[in-house]
Design a protein around this motif. Structure first.
Motif, PDB file in Angstrom:
ATOM      1  N   GLN A 169      -1.169  22.788 -30.259  1.00 26.46           N
ATOM      2  CA  GLN A 169      -0.402  23.371 -31.779  1.00 26.46           C
ATOM      3  C   GLN A 169      -1.548  24.454 -32.059  1.00 26.46           C
ATOM      4  O   GLN A 169      -2.239  24.745 -31.435  1.00 26.46           O
ATOM      5  CB  GLN A 169      -1.276  22.228 -32.849  1.00 26.46           C
ATOM      6  N   SER A 170      -0.604  25.348 -32.615  1.00 26.54           N
ATOM      7  CA  SER A 170      -1.360  26.581 -33.172  1.00 26.54           C
ATOM      8  C   SER A 170      -0.594  27.265 -34.379  1.00 26.54           C
ATOM      9  O   SER A 170       0.523  26.680 -34.715  1.00 26.54           O
ATOM     10  CB  SER A 170      -1.053  27.831 -32.139  1.00 26.54           C
ATOM     11  N   THR A 171      -1.155  28.205 -34.928  1.00 27.64           N
ATOM     12  CA  THR A 171      -0.449  28.951 -35.987  1.00 27.64           C
ATOM     13  C   THR A 171       0.538  29.852 -35.004  1.00 27.64           C
ATOM     14  O   THR A 171       0.359  30.138 -33.814  1.00 27.64           O
ATOM     15  CB  THR A 171      -1.420  29.785 -36.677  1.00 27.64           C
ATOM     16  N   LYS A 175      -0.197  31.687 -31.304  1.00 24.11           N
ATOM     17  CA  LYS A 175       1.000  30.950 -30.192  1.00 24.11           C
ATOM     18  C   LYS A 175       0.533  31.600 -28.875  1.00 24.11           C
ATOM     19  O   LYS A 175       0.236  31.022 -27.788  1.00 24.11           O
ATOM     20  CB  LYS A 175       2.218  31.302 -30.505  1.00 24.11           C
ATOM     21  N   GLU A 178      -2.880  30.682 -27.465  1.00 29.04           N
ATOM     22  CA  GLU A 178      -3.006  29.386 -27.048  1.00 29.04           C
ATOM     23  C   GLU A 178      -2.310  29.067 -25.410  1.00 29.04           C
ATOM     24  O   GLU A 178      -2.771  28.335 -24.858  1.00 29.04           O
ATOM     25  CB  GLU A 178      -1.980  28.437 -27.915  1.00 29.04           C
ATOM     26  N   TRP A 208       8.152  23.092 -36.667  1.00 25.69           N
ATOM     27  CA  TRP A 208       7.720  24.307 -37.123  1.00 25.69           C
ATOM     28  C   TRP A 208       7.612  23.994 -38.582  1.00 25.69           C
ATOM     29  O   TRP A 208       8.737  23.906 -39.239  1.00 25.69           O
ATOM     30  CB  TRP A 208       8.425  25.479 -36.437  1.00 25.69           C
ATOM     31  N   ASP A 209       6.478  24.436 -39.138  1.00 28.17           N
ATOM     32  CA  ASP A 209       6.536  24.415 -40.738  1.00 28.17           C
ATOM     33  C   ASP A 209       6.338  25.762 -41.221  1.00 28.17           C
ATOM     34  O   ASP A 209       5.155  26.455 -41.027  1.00 28.17           O
ATOM     35  CB  ASP A 209       5.067  23.632 -41.077  1.00 28.17           C
ATOM     36  N   THR A 212       3.282  26.878 -43.458  1.00 31.18           N
ATOM     37  CA  THR A 212       2.028  27.085 -43.044  1.00 31.18           C
ATOM     38  C   THR A 212       1.955  27.886 -41.731  1.00 31.18           C
ATOM     39  O   THR A 212       1.198  28.161 -41.217  1.00 31.18           O
ATOM     40  CB  THR A 212       1.205  25.757 -42.785  1.00 31.18           C
ATOM     41  N   ASP A 213       3.272  27.915 -41.289  1.00 27.30           N
ATOM     42  CA  ASP A 213       3.392  28.691 -39.913  1.00 27.30           C
ATOM     43  C   ASP A 213       2.856  28.004 -38.903  1.00 27.30           C
ATOM     44  O   ASP A 213       2.236  28.666 -37.709  1.00 27.30           O
ATOM     45  CB  ASP A 213       2.954  30.069 -39.923  1.00 27.30           C
ATOM     46  N   VAL A 214       2.434  26.616 -38.966  1.00 25.15           N
ATOM     47  CA  VAL A 214       1.783  25.949 -37.908  1.00 25.15           C
ATOM     48  C   VAL A 214       2.986  25.483 -36.944  1.00 25.15           C
ATOM     49  O   VAL A 214       4.001  24.958 -37.431  1.00 25.15           O
ATOM     50  CB  VAL A 214       0.816  24.606 -38.214  1.00 25.15           C
ATOM     51  N   ASP A 216       4.084  22.913 -33.500  1.00 22.14           N
ATOM     52  CA  ASP A 216       3.680  21.944 -32.321  1.00 22.14           C
ATOM     53  C   ASP A 216       4.607  22.307 -31.195  1.00 22.14           C
ATOM     54  O   ASP A 216       5.709  22.224 -31.454  1.00 22.14           O
ATOM     55  CB  ASP A 216       3.818  20.600 -32.731  1.00 22.14           C
TER      56      ASP A 216
END
Length: 306
Positions: A169-171, A175, A178, A208-209, A212-214, A216
């Protein structure tokens, strides 16, 4: 005649008072700046949301706080600067596929009356600072627009591919870092177990949210011999298949490959398709070869429901 002149004078005075009341007390902002950017609104939104400088200096953690984001249309920001709080409301309106109008309304609640009077008298250091920094953002956004391009083609698909993968997971902006953090482990795992590489690296974004730009996602290496896959607590075997997707070709630094996502979503919305939520990115270039990143190519598949 005198009565009529008096009535006109009173009306003019009332109009001045109404305008003054609106200017000094009613309008939300002290100063407004507008510009156009040669990008899709999702690109402008992402760039502004992640911009973290003032007068060319990187802001300290917590000095700039983003709030009330509405992906691709607006966001608010609070900037702590020289013991003052400056508020910014950004509004983005897409004029066509490649041009976005950007409006930013700025206010300093603790000095609103003074700021508005100084702006009216054209002696406001506050307004000059805002204008200067918004111009910097505009110019950097324009420069960024010259560093990548993408094109959306017809529907596409991916036949089933066996991969070894690491889930993480990352922003959005984290990405690439990571992927770099995990690439050696995947390479060594494939080599040590004689799995053999059968294609280009890819990531499968499961969630993808945009608020929040997070994200998975799984970072995947296609392999020739999945049957040789040993048990491992961190690396898993995954079979990736995409029966139907809207496809885009992206050229540029892989850090910003998500710039094509907004345009894909826009096309899907207009054509009344439905997505599964999965996005697959396939990376065709090795960033370590020294090749100009403007020539790096990625294939982006936004999976559609059948």
């Amino acid at each position: 005649m005198k009565r009529r002149k008096l009535q006109i004078s009173i009306l003019i005075l009332l109009l001045i008072l109404v305008v003054a009341a609106w200017y000094f007390f009613l309008k939300k902002w002290d100063y407004k700046v507008m510009f156009t950017a040669p990008v899709h609104s999702s690109v402008a939104y992402s760039f502004i949301k992640n911009y973290n400088e003032w007068d060319g200096k990187t802001l300290k953690p917590g000095q700039l706080v983003i709030s009330n984001p509405e992906p691709w249309t607006q966001l608010s920001a609070e900037l702590q600067l020289n013991d003052e709080k400056w508020d910014f409301d950004w509004y983005l309106k897409q004029k066509n596929d490649s041009v976005t109008k950007v409006v930013v309304e700025c206010s300093n609640p603790d000095r609103a009356l003074k700021n508005r009077l100084d702006i009216l008298l054209r002696r406001s250091a506050y307004a000059k600072s805002v204008k200067r920094n918004v111009k910097i953002i505009r110019d950097k956004l324009k420069k960024r627009s010259e560093e990548f391009h993408y094109s959306i083609t017809n529907d596409s698909s991916i036949a089933e591919i066996a991969c070894v993968a690491i889930s993480t997971q990352s922003t959005m902006r984290g990405k690439a870092d990571e992927m770099i953090r995990n690439v050696v482990d995947l390479n060594m795992f494939v080599k040590d177990n004689n799995l053999g590489l059968s294609g280009d690296p890819m990531i499968v974004i499961h969630k993808w949210d945009p608020q929040t730009d997070v994200i998975d996602f799984d970072f995947c290496f296609p392999v020739v011999h999945p049957e040789r896959m040993p048990d491992d607590p961190r690396i898993k075997l995954e079979k990736v298949a995409v029966p139907k997707a809207l496809y885009a070709e992206y050229f540029g630094n892989y850090c910003y490959s998500d710039y094509a996502w907004g345009a894909l979503y826009e096309k899907i919305r207009k054509e009344e398709f439905e997505t599964t939520g999965r996005i697959i990115e396939v990376f065709y270039n090795d960033p370590h070869t020294g090749e100009d990143d403007k020539d790096w190519k990625a294939g982006i598949y936004m999976e559609l429901k059948k």
